[in-house]
Design a protein around this motif. Structure first.
Motif, PDB file in Angstrom:
ATOM      1  N   MET A 218      41.659  54.142  55.266  1.00 22.63           N
ATOM      2  CA  MET A 218      42.020  54.188  53.860  1.00 22.63           C
ATOM      3  C   MET A 218      40.807  54.546  53.010  1.00 22.63           C
ATOM      4  N   SER A 219      41.090  55.128  51.851  1.00 23.78           N
ATOM      5  CA  SER A 219      40.026  55.500  50.938  1.00 23.78           C
ATOM      6  C   SER A 219      39.369  54.261  50.368  1.00 23.78           C
ATOM      7  N   ASP A 220      38.076  54.354  50.057  1.00 19.94           N
ATOM      8  CA  ASP A 220      37.354  53.262  49.427  1.00 19.94           C
ATOM      9  C   ASP A 220      37.258  53.463  47.918  1.00 19.94           C
ATOM     10  N   ALA A 221      38.149  54.257  47.344  1.00 21.25           N
ATOM     11  CA  ALA A 221      38.183  54.507  45.906  1.00 21.25           C
ATOM     12  C   ALA A 221      39.321  53.703  45.276  1.00 21.25           C
ATOM     13  N   TYR A 222      39.007  53.009  44.167  1.00 21.62           N
ATOM     14  CA  TYR A 222      39.975  52.140  43.515  1.00 21.62           C
ATOM     15  C   TYR A 222      40.056  52.447  42.023  1.00 21.62           C
ATOM     16  N   ASP A 223      41.121  51.966  41.417  1.00 24.47           N
ATOM     17  CA  ASP A 223      41.227  52.001  39.957  1.00 24.47           C
ATOM     18  C   ASP A 223      40.426  50.863  39.342  1.00 24.47           C
ATOM     19  N   LEU A 224      40.420  49.714  40.026  1.00 21.84           N
ATOM     20  CA  LEU A 224      39.693  48.537  39.542  1.00 21.84           C
ATOM     21  C   LEU A 224      39.141  47.761  40.724  1.00 21.84           C
ATOM     22  N   ILE A 225      37.872  47.414  40.633  1.00 26.41           N
ATOM     23  CA  ILE A 225      37.267  46.466  41.570  1.00 26.41           C
ATOM     24  C   ILE A 225      36.828  45.249  40.761  1.00 26.41           C
ATOM     25  N   VAL A 226      37.326  44.096  41.163  1.00 30.32           N
ATOM     26  CA  VAL A 226      36.967  42.832  40.527  1.00 30.32           C
ATOM     27  C   VAL A 226      35.930  42.135  41.392  1.00 30.32           C
TER      28      VAL A 226
END
Length: 450
Positions: free
Chosen positions: A1-9
């Motif tokens: 899976m990609s390690d790109a997110y919309d939000l990382i908390v």
């Protein structure tokens, strides 16, 4: 899976999890990271476990207050190990349950120390994750103590996990932690001393009510030393010697345990915020009113990790997390509303505050009516045998609305919520007094306080 997110908390406490769930519910690809078990300070190392231990102290105190008036408390005692085991039965189930809930809400749960390596990149171990937005919600840590021997002082987390309660305990600092823990430990049989470097402890609360709480603390066997600073802590074969200076005079205190109660600062040291060009200080990430970083628009902060007008309280962290999430989702600049947020020192009895102190209200130009009542002889105090109980209500004469409420008494942490609601909704004292409460109850005392 990609390690790109919309939000990382970053931080799986109350602020972080509330924001993560809110954004994931709107279809964002969200990840949350924590190096510690999920749950944060409140659920695992603070508010909740503290009050579980406090319950034992409440029972002891209640029996003592009515000793000779129908209750014989000679055999009532706390088994500390059993009480701590009860606390662990609550805290041990939280991390897995919280992580399961997050996964069920389509939040990716990551573990490890997050460190920024760019304005929109963090590294965990040897893996880099990118995101359009970040929320820093790492909470707070104990303030660094500067005196020699500070390494021998345990923090609040360690205190809550003690398998055995030592006999002689010194608490460094005159704030929430010291008073709450000393009131628990004293009822469990420990000899407790609170060291406060200033002329009076709990400086954020009403001075008269603090004076009464200190008197009640001393009646419970807790010594409160004012104008006292710690010079050093030295280990001995049996415990420690704490060298202190009080009004220029030096002395020593023998102790089996020394506990850090001298305040907390934002837990940001390991994030390498400089790599993300995020400005910060001891109070947290420097943010605009709507919780966005002043120097990196991709980063927001909430809770104890954010430098805001909000008090370092769990309810504040929760609604800051939700406000930050809404602003990220909608690209808005809504600021949190801190009106009517109460705060409590869970000593025995409880010390409470919501809104302005009397001198703060006067300094802001309000024409105030201060209604002070000693409630120690009221039915609600007599019923439980409480000897220290009082209320101070600060009212704006121009609007008849409550500017501040300050309560010391048994169960008053529930009553303060009504004053907070009144402030939030803009209710007048006339409206509050028109309400009929069930009787006899603490709620029925409110009208008489006004």
């Amino acid at each position: 899976m990609s390690d790109a997110y919309d939000l990382i908390v970053i931080g799986a406490g109350m602020a972080g999890t509330s924001a993560a769930n809110k954004c994931a519910a709107q279809g964002w690809r969200v990840a949350i990271i924590d190096e510690l078990p999920y749950g944060g300070t409140c659920a695992l190392r603070g508010c909740d476990p503290k009050k579980i231990l406090r319950r034992g102290a409440e029972i002891i105190d209640a029996a003592r207050l009515l000793d000779g008036d129908g209750i014989h408390d000679g055999e009532t005692s706390i088994d500390w190990s059993d009480l701590v085991r009860r606390k662990r039965r609550f805290t041990e189930r939280i991390p897995a349950a919280l992580e399961e809930e997050l996964i069920g809400n389509n939040v990716a749960t990551l573990h490890g120390q997050a460190q920024f390596v760019g304005r929109q990149e963090v590294r965990i171990d040897d893996r880099v994750y990118t995101s359009k937005k970040f929320l820093v919600a790492t909470g707070a840590r104990p303030r660094t103590l500067e005196f020699p021997g500070a390494e021998h002082v345990i923090d609040s987390t360690s205190f809550l996990d003690l398998d055995r309660l030592p006999k002689r305990i010194v608490f460094v600092g005159g704030g929430f932690i010291s008073f709450e823990f000393a009131h628990i430990a004293a009822r469990a049989g420990a000899e407790c001393i609170i060291l406060d470097h200033g002329p009076r402890p709990l400086r954020g609360f009403d001075e008269e009510l603090v004076r009464r709480l200190v008197r009640r603390s001393e009646q419970a066997g807790i010594s409160v030393l004012r104008n006292t600073s710690v010079d050093r802590v030295e280990p001995r074969q049996a415990g420690f010697v704490v060298l202190v200076a009080t009004d220029g005079t030096t002395s020593t205190i023998d102790a089996d345990l020394v506990v850090h109660g001298a305040g907390r600062v934002a837990a940001l040291d390991d994030l390498d915020l400089e790599a993300a060009e995020v400005a910060y200080g001891s109070r947290g990430v420097t943010v605009a009113d709507h919780l966005q970083s002043a120097t990196n628009p991709a980063v927001f902060a909430a809770g104890d990790a954010a430098d805001t007008a909000g008090r370092p309280l769990t309810p504040v962290a929760v609604f800051e997390g939700k406000v930050a999430a809404s602003n990220m989702l909608r690209d808005t600049t809504t600021a949190p509303d801190y009106t009517g947020v109460p705060t409590t020192v869970f000593s025995i009895p409880e010390l409470n505050r919501v809104g302005l102190l009397e001198d703060e209200a006067r300094a802001q130009g309000f024409d105030v009516d201060v209604r002070f009542t000693d409630t120690s002889d009221w039915y609600s105090s007599y019923r439980v045998g409480e000897t220290e109980s009082a209320a101070k209500i600060v009212i704006d004469t121009a609007t008849d609305m409550v500017l501040g409420a300050h309560l010391l008494g048994h169960g008053y942490s529930e009553l303060i919520n009504t004053f907070g609601m009144a402030m939030k909704l803009g209710l007048t004292t006339r409206q509050l007094k028109s309400v009929t409460a069930t009787y006899p109850s603490l709620g029925s005392d409110l009208g008489s306080m006004l």
